[in-house]
Write a protein that holds these residues in place. Structure first.
Motif, PDB file in Angstrom:
ATOM      1  N   ASP A 281       0.941  -1.264  -0.147  1.00  0.00           N
ATOM      2  CA  ASP A 281       0.028  -0.024  -0.052  1.00  0.00           C
ATOM      3  C   ASP A 281       0.878   1.221   0.010  1.00  0.00           C
ATOM      4  N   ASN A 314     -10.853  -3.245 -13.876  1.00  0.00           N
ATOM      5  CA  ASN A 314     -11.383  -3.830 -12.622  1.00  0.00           C
ATOM      6  C   ASN A 314     -12.280  -2.662 -11.803  1.00  0.00           C
ATOM      7  N   THR A 318     -16.894   0.438  -5.535  1.00  0.00           N
ATOM      8  CA  THR A 318     -16.173   1.431  -4.684  1.00  0.00           C
ATOM      9  C   THR A 318     -14.707   1.796  -5.113  1.00  0.00           C
ATOM     10  N   THR A 319     -14.275   0.746  -6.047  1.00  0.00           N
ATOM     11  CA  THR A 319     -12.683   0.885  -6.257  1.00  0.00           C
ATOM     12  C   THR A 319     -12.614   0.676  -7.828  1.00  0.00           C
ATOM     13  N   ASN A 321      -8.922   0.281 -10.705  1.00  0.00           N
ATOM     14  CA  ASN A 321      -7.489   0.143 -10.927  1.00  0.00           C
ATOM     15  C   ASN A 321      -7.043   1.037 -12.113  1.00  0.00           C
ATOM     16  N   GLY A 348      -3.803  -0.156  -7.957  1.00  0.00           N
ATOM     17  CA  GLY A 348      -4.977  -1.038  -7.638  1.00  0.00           C
ATOM     18  C   GLY A 348      -5.730  -0.224  -6.434  1.00  0.00           C
ATOM     19  N   MET A 349      -7.026  -0.655  -6.336  1.00  0.00           N
ATOM     20  CA  MET A 349      -7.776  -0.236  -5.338  1.00  0.00           C
ATOM     21  C   MET A 349      -7.878   1.326  -5.026  1.00  0.00           C
ATOM     22  N   ASP A 351      -9.726   4.762  -4.870  1.00  0.00           N
ATOM     23  CA  ASP A 351     -11.315   5.118  -4.626  1.00  0.00           C
ATOM     24  C   ASP A 351     -12.100   5.711  -5.778  1.00  0.00           C
TER      25      ASP A 351
END
Length: 477
Positions: A281, A314, A318-319, A321, A348-349, A351
């Motif tokens: 992260d 993807n 809510t998310t 990439n 990735g991920m 918001d």
């Protein structure tokens, strides 16, 4: 022989200090001194060749290129190639050169987070920025940065901290682009580049007594905060060392900011978004010169002129990439064994709330989704690289130098494109025929051609033909 200097070993040990070499050659005026200098050089060379840094696995040893480290020939004629841990010799010589350079400014107790996480004193010299442990006078190997090698510098707020803090990020050449894992079978044969330097400062003024060196008096007027001090020190040092290409770039909430509210500092707009790079992260910063991912190792910086396109994958409720496609061409003049650059980098991920800000405010504003814009950015980057690293005379392919008319490769391409467009327009004008090409040449009109047009167009053509015939007749008279 005892009365001759071992020039090969001396050059190897003191290759970064030609002044020391000159002094040794001048002082070696007796056999005793010559033997002493040879013994010193041999001892230092042996120490550098056999040194094993702490916490360096054996797997990281590499074979030094013969061009960089002259081999020792044994009496039996066999050549012995010295094996060193990755980067040991260059790091040692760089630290030696930095230690010999007088310190102009010293700032104590600075929190360094990369390449090592520890508090160090940062020392500014004419040619180097380096860290050293408190109470010592020896630079820390691996944290010695020649000013001329720093390519990008950033000033960014530290996310997720209740107290306002800032990170300075200095990126040496070849330290920030993502490299392919299968880049080269000879990856161990390359000299490892310096890692990025990241250090953190608070938003307060420097502690009393923390600034020293001959330049401390000149730094006093800009020492209201750590930020003002380091802004002045970094920019001044790089310019004095001849590095005018690197600019200190700060994040700008007007260029990009997240819509997510920062719970730690609710009154401040976040200039970053949270994102994952694989399983790690980190934070993405959308900066005026490119996209930075930090602050976990390895830090990544994707300059705008390297980005070919940006796409999204993807996409969930809510998310989503973000995939960044990069130009993988090496810069003109780069060595052939330079590490290969990854073609695509995925984060990735992210918001979903930040999608519109990323796509409209940053990606589309910079034309990152337009491949035609990517070609223009690539041409500008290559032109700038050619300007910074001009090729030798006669090597036109590597340097993009001016042609006989004084045009650069980019200007030639633009002129050729304009000429091609003009040629196409001329062809269209020549091909355009209202049905009376023969009349305009004084050969008379053809009723068969006129019948092919519709009635309205034929009538207009006849009127135009009459006028043209009159003009032709006047010219013939």
């Amino acid at each position: 022989m005892a009365d001759q200097l071992d020039a090969q070993t001396l050059r190897l040990v003191f290759q970064s200090r030609p002044d020391i070499l000159a002094g040794i050659q001048k002082a070696a005026d007796t056999p005793a001194r010559t033997a002493l200098f040879n013994d010193i050089a041999s001892f230092v060379h042996e120490q550098l060749s056999t040194a094993e840094p702490q916490n360096v696995p054996t797997a990281k040893r590499r074979r030094v290129d013969i061009a960089q480290l002259p081999p020792h020939t044994q009496p039996n004629g066999h050549t012995q190639v010295t094996v060193l841990p990755a980067g040991t010799l260059p790091a040692a010589l760089s630290a030696d050169a930095a230690a010999a350079d007088p310190v102009l400014l010293e700032v104590k107790d600075i929190s360094v987070t990369a390449p090592q996480r520890k508090k160090y004193d940062l020392c500014f010299t004419k040619s180097f920025l380096y860290a050293r442990a408190s109470g010592t006078s020896v630079p820390v190997q691996g944290i010695v940065y020649p000013w001329k090698d720093i390519e990008h510098a950033f000033y960014l707020p530290v996310p997720d901290k209740s107290q306002t803090q800032y990170n300075y990020v200095l990126l040496p050449r070849d330290s920030y682009l993502p490299t392919a894992k299968q880049a080269s079978t000879n990856a161990n044969d390359r000299q490892q580049p310096l890692e990025p330097l990241v250090f953190t400062v608070p938003a307060t003024a420097p502690k009393p007594g923390s600034i020293g060196g001959p330049s401390a008096a000149a730094a006093e007027p800009v020492s209201d905060t750590y930020s003002s001090l380091f802004h002045w020190a970094l920019v001044t040092s790089m310019r004095s060392a001849g590095n005018h290409a690197c600019q200190l770039v700060a994040s700008d909430p007007k260029l990009f900011h997240s819509v997510a509210r920062q719970p730690h500092r609710p009154g401040e707009k976040a200039v970053h978004v949270k994102a994952f790079r694989g399983s790690k992260d980190g934070f993405l910063f959308f900066l005026p010169t490119g996209i930075l991912w930090g602050f976990k190792k390895p830090l990544l910086f994707l300059p705008l002129d390297r980005i070919v396109a940006v796409s999204y994958t993807n996409v969930l409720r809510t998310t989503f990439n973000m995939v960044v496609e990069l130009d993988t061409d090496v810069a003109p003049g780069d060595v052939s064994n330079a590490p290969a650059i990854e073609k695509e980098v995925e984060f990735g991920m992210l918001d979903q709330e930040d999608y519109q800000g990323i796509d409209e405010t940053y990606v589309r504003r910079h034309g990152l989704a337009d491949r035609s814009m990517a070609e223009q950015r690539k041409a500008k980057r290559q032109l700038a690289e050619n300007h910074r690293k001009p090729a030798a005379a006669g090597d036109e392919a590597a340097a993009g130098e001016d042609d006989a008319n004084g045009l650069t490769a980019l200007e030639r391409a633009q002129r050729e494109a304009e000429q091609q467009l003009q040629d196409e327009e001329d062809e269209l004008e020549e091909d355009y025929d209202p049905g009376s090409e023969g009349d305009s040449e004084g050969e008379g009109g053809s009723s068969d051609d006129e019948d092919e047009d519709d009635d309205g167009e034929a009538q207009d053509d006849e009127e135009e033909d009459d006028g043209e015939d009159d003009e032709v007749g006047s010219m013939e008279d």
